[in-house]
Design a protein around this motif. Structure first.
Motif, PDB file in Angstrom:
ATOM      1  N   UNK A 169       0.823  -1.199   0.000  1.00 17.26           N
ATOM      2  CA  UNK A 169       0.000   0.000   0.000  1.00 17.26           C
ATOM      3  C   UNK A 169       0.867   1.263   0.000  1.00 17.26           C
ATOM      4  N   UNK A 170       1.925   1.256   0.800  1.00 21.13           N
ATOM      5  CA  UNK A 170       2.833   2.393   0.836  1.00 21.13           C
ATOM      6  C   UNK A 170       3.543   2.564  -0.509  1.00 21.13           C
ATOM      7  N   UNK A 171       3.914   1.454  -1.132  1.00 24.28           N
ATOM      8  CA  UNK A 171       4.593   1.516  -2.422  1.00 24.28           C
ATOM      9  C   UNK A 171       3.692   2.156  -3.480  1.00 24.28           C
ATOM     10  N   UNK A 172       2.432   1.748  -3.510  1.00 32.39           N
ATOM     11  CA  UNK A 172       1.495   2.311  -4.486  1.00 32.39           C
ATOM     12  C   UNK A 172       1.265   3.797  -4.234  1.00 32.39           C
ATOM     13  N   UNK A 173       1.207   4.196  -2.959  1.00 30.08           N
ATOM     14  CA  UNK A 173       1.046   5.614  -2.636  1.00 30.08           C
ATOM     15  C   UNK A 173       2.266   6.411  -3.089  1.00 30.08           C
ATOM     16  N   UNK A 174       3.451   5.832  -2.940  1.00 31.21           N
ATOM     17  CA  UNK A 174       4.665   6.494  -3.405  1.00 31.21           C
ATOM     18  C   UNK A 174       4.689   6.649  -4.915  1.00 31.21           C
ATOM     19  N   UNK A 175       4.243   5.629  -5.631  1.00 31.82           N
ATOM     20  CA  UNK A 175       4.171   5.698  -7.092  1.00 31.82           C
ATOM     21  C   UNK A 175       3.204   6.802  -7.515  1.00 31.82           C
ATOM     22  N   UNK A 176       2.083   6.909  -6.820  1.00 25.17           N
ATOM     23  CA  UNK A 176       1.092   7.949  -7.138  1.00 25.17           C
ATOM     24  C   UNK A 176       1.677   9.334  -6.919  1.00 25.17           C
ATOM     25  N   UNK A 177       2.401   9.518  -5.830  1.00 23.55           N
ATOM     26  CA  UNK A 177       2.994  10.822  -5.543  1.00 23.55           C
ATOM     27  C   UNK A 177       4.059  11.178  -6.576  1.00 23.55           C
ATOM     28  N   UNK A 178       4.903  10.217  -6.951  1.00 23.62           N
ATOM     29  CA  UNK A 178       5.935  10.475  -7.948  1.00 23.62           C
ATOM     30  C   UNK A 178       5.341  10.717  -9.329  1.00 23.62           C
ATOM     31  N   UNK A 179       4.187  10.103  -9.582  1.00 21.69           N
ATOM     32  CA  UNK A 179       3.544  10.237 -10.884  1.00 21.69           C
ATOM     33  C   UNK A 179       3.095  11.645 -11.211  1.00 21.69           C
ATOM     34  N   UNK A 180       3.054  12.532 -10.219  1.00 27.90           N
ATOM     35  CA  UNK A 180       2.678  13.921 -10.487  1.00 27.90           C
ATOM     36  C   UNK A 180       3.795  14.693 -11.180  1.00 27.90           C
ATOM     37  N   UNK A 181       5.012  14.149 -11.202  1.00 28.39           N
ATOM     38  CA  UNK A 181       6.142  14.812 -11.842  1.00 28.39           C
ATOM     39  C   UNK A 181       6.419  14.252 -13.237  1.00 28.39           C
ATOM     40  N   UNK A 182       6.271  12.949 -13.403  1.00 25.74           N
ATOM     41  CA  UNK A 182       6.520  12.314 -14.699  1.00 25.74           C
ATOM     42  C   UNK A 182       6.001  10.879 -14.627  1.00 25.74           C
ATOM     43  N   UNK A 183       5.969  10.224 -15.771  1.00 23.65           N
ATOM     44  CA  UNK A 183       5.529   8.825 -15.798  1.00 23.65           C
ATOM     45  C   UNK A 183       6.528   7.955 -15.044  1.00 23.65           C
ATOM     46  N   UNK A 184       6.020   7.094 -14.179  1.00 25.62           N
ATOM     47  CA  UNK A 184       6.863   6.228 -13.364  1.00 25.62           C
ATOM     48  C   UNK A 184       6.934   4.853 -14.020  1.00 25.62           C
ATOM     49  N   UNK A 185       8.151   4.365 -14.222  1.00 15.63           N
ATOM     50  CA  UNK A 185       8.374   3.050 -14.813  1.00 15.63           C
ATOM     51  C   UNK A 185       8.936   2.122 -13.740  1.00 15.63           C
ATOM     52  N   UNK A 186       8.159   1.160 -13.321  1.00 20.42           N
ATOM     53  CA  UNK A 186       8.616   0.133 -12.377  1.00 20.42           C
ATOM     54  C   UNK A 186       9.015  -1.083 -13.204  1.00 20.42           C
TER      55      UNK A 186
END
Length: 452
Positions: A169-186
């Motif tokens: 859950x924390x990981x997904x929240x972090x991805x969402x927060x980072x996604x506001x700057x650019x597309x996140x590629x995991x």
């Protein structure tokens, strides 16, 4: 965005002492430090004094060139020491924990998560690195992507699925927060090391050109960012692997960034005689490395975990003389170029399956230590680098361009795509014993300082 890639070029080192999948909670440790030396390009400005009370997440050091970039305290407590080196260079700010962290309200947490600039205003910004140059991300730059590696392929590296267990859950929240700057590629990379290096992943998916920027974040730091967004609590947690041939009981520990490793290391060393401070750590029987064995930092027994490290490796010190050197058969010495007979032992290896991939288990156990088995020699063409370097780059030609300082040739050969860690295997197998990672770092620093 979740992707996967497969790399064929590389090399997996069969080091012994892999960490068992069990975790010890070491949050009882009270001493922590933030080290400006862990951050490329940071010009530190001290923001606290000895004896000051600090809260978790409170800035201890800022960058003179950009005050927005700060290094926060991992815990609440008292500033115990300001450590300086030669010419009063700031090396560490040591904090002794003594307070409890305060939580934000649910409303404040919701506002933080929905804010585009939340991470920049948070204590977590230092967790985001920028390529080229490997600095803390510049908030004024627009990255063309943010990359997260979901598999660490370094020797003895921690299992990413294990360390992120229960933090989904924390990981997904972090991805969402980072996604506001650019597309996140995991990305989960398969193949031999350095498949899991974020540089290898970027080179395979979208190489960096001059004038472009890419941000990278460690998978555990993504969860730490998510934890801050969900709770408002700054808790830079790490599940680290303490492993290696010289580890008594290799397994995982749950700690915080910058933790003092003294109590952990003391319980892991084979001998009660463990390294002293500074140079004496090189003359004892064990070398302690914060980070991986290929590009980590040698530390003292009471040293601190590096800011971006998730591994502490213990290796036997190579302070011994080999009788007749390479003239001996060397059955227990690992040899990539087959200088020793052990180089042919791969033909006698047994096959096993790891994560759906074929891998080798050696019949003959290799003996690894820190001995480099020789002195520095002229840099010559051998063709070995290309076998372990998965980039679409001529590695030896780039190294030589860096040595002579030919900036135009460096750019043509792809200097902006690489970091020193990408050349770690080249340095390991190099018969010339050249410090390749230092050469690449010096070239990148020259380009960064000149603003090229």
């Amino acid at each position: 965005m979740y992707d996967s890639i497969k790399i064929t070029k590389g090399l997996d080192l069969p080091l012994g002492g892999e960490a068992e999948r069990r975790c010890t909670d070491a949050c009882y440790i009270d001493t922590y430090a933030m080290k400006p030396t862990d951050f490329v390009g940071l010009v530190p400005r001290l923001m606290v004094s000895e004896g000051d009370s600090v809260e978790a997440g409170q800035p201890l050091v800022s960058d003179k060139n950009d005050p927005r970039l700060t290094l926060p305290s991992p815990v609440s407590g008292i500033v115990k020491a300001i450590v300086r080196g030669e010419k009063r260079r700031l090396e560490a700010v040591v904090v002794e924990r003594s307070k409890k962290e305060e939580l934000r309200t649910k409303k404040e947490c919701t506002e933080i998560l929905n804010s585009q600039f939340s991470i920049l205003n948070s204590p977590c910004w230092w967790m985001i690195k920028e390529r080229p140059f490997g600095t803390i991300a510049n908030p004024d730059h627009k990255p063309k992507g943010i990359y997260v590696s979901l598999r660490d392929t370094y020797p003895l590296a921690p299992d990413m699925d294990f360390v992120l267990k229960s933090r989904e859950q924390e990981f997904e929240a972090g991805i969402k927060a980072l996604g506001s700057f650019a597309e996140v590629h995991c990305v989960k990379a398969y193949g031999p090391h350095p498949a899991g290096n974020v540089g290898t992943i970027i080179a395979a998916l979208d190489p960096i050109n001059k004038g472009e920027y890419v941000w990278t974040v460690n998978a555990q730091d993504v969860a730490n960012i998510g934890h801050w967004c969900l709770t408002g609590k700054y808790r830079p947690e790490r599940v680290i692997a303490v492993a290696g041939p010289a580890a008594r009981n290799p397994h995982y520990y749950r700690v915080r960034c910058g933790v003092c490793l003294e109590s952990i290391i003391k319980g892991q060393l084979m001998s009660p005689e463990y390294p002293g401070i500074s140079s004496s750590s090189r003359t004892s029987d064990t070398r302690i490395i914060s980070g991986d064995v290929l590009c980590g930092e040698a530390i003292a027994h009471d040293g601190f975990l590096g800011a971006y490290n998730s591994l502490v490796a213990l290796l036997p010190e190579g302070n011994h003389y080999d009788f007749m050197g390479w003239l001996m058969p060397g059955l227990k010495k690992y040899s990539f170029s087959r200088t020793f007979l052990s180089g042919f032992m791969r033909l006698m290896s047994k096959m096993r399956v790891v994560d759906g991939e074929k891998a080798f288990t050696n019949v003959c156990p290799y003996k690894f230590d820190t001995n480099i088995h020789g002195s520095v020699r002229p840099l010559v063409f051998t063709g070995n680098f290309e076998q372990v370097f998965p980039f679409d780059i001529y590695p030896l030609q780039l190294i030589k361009a860096c040595i002579i300082g030919d900036v135009e040739m460096q750019e043509k050969l792809g200097i902006y795509e690489v970091e020193p860690e990408d050349f770690a295997l080249c340095e390991f197998i190099d018969t010339s014993k050249t410090e390749i990672q230092s050469i690449i770092r010096e070239a990148l620093e020259k380009l960064r300082k000149e603003g090229i």
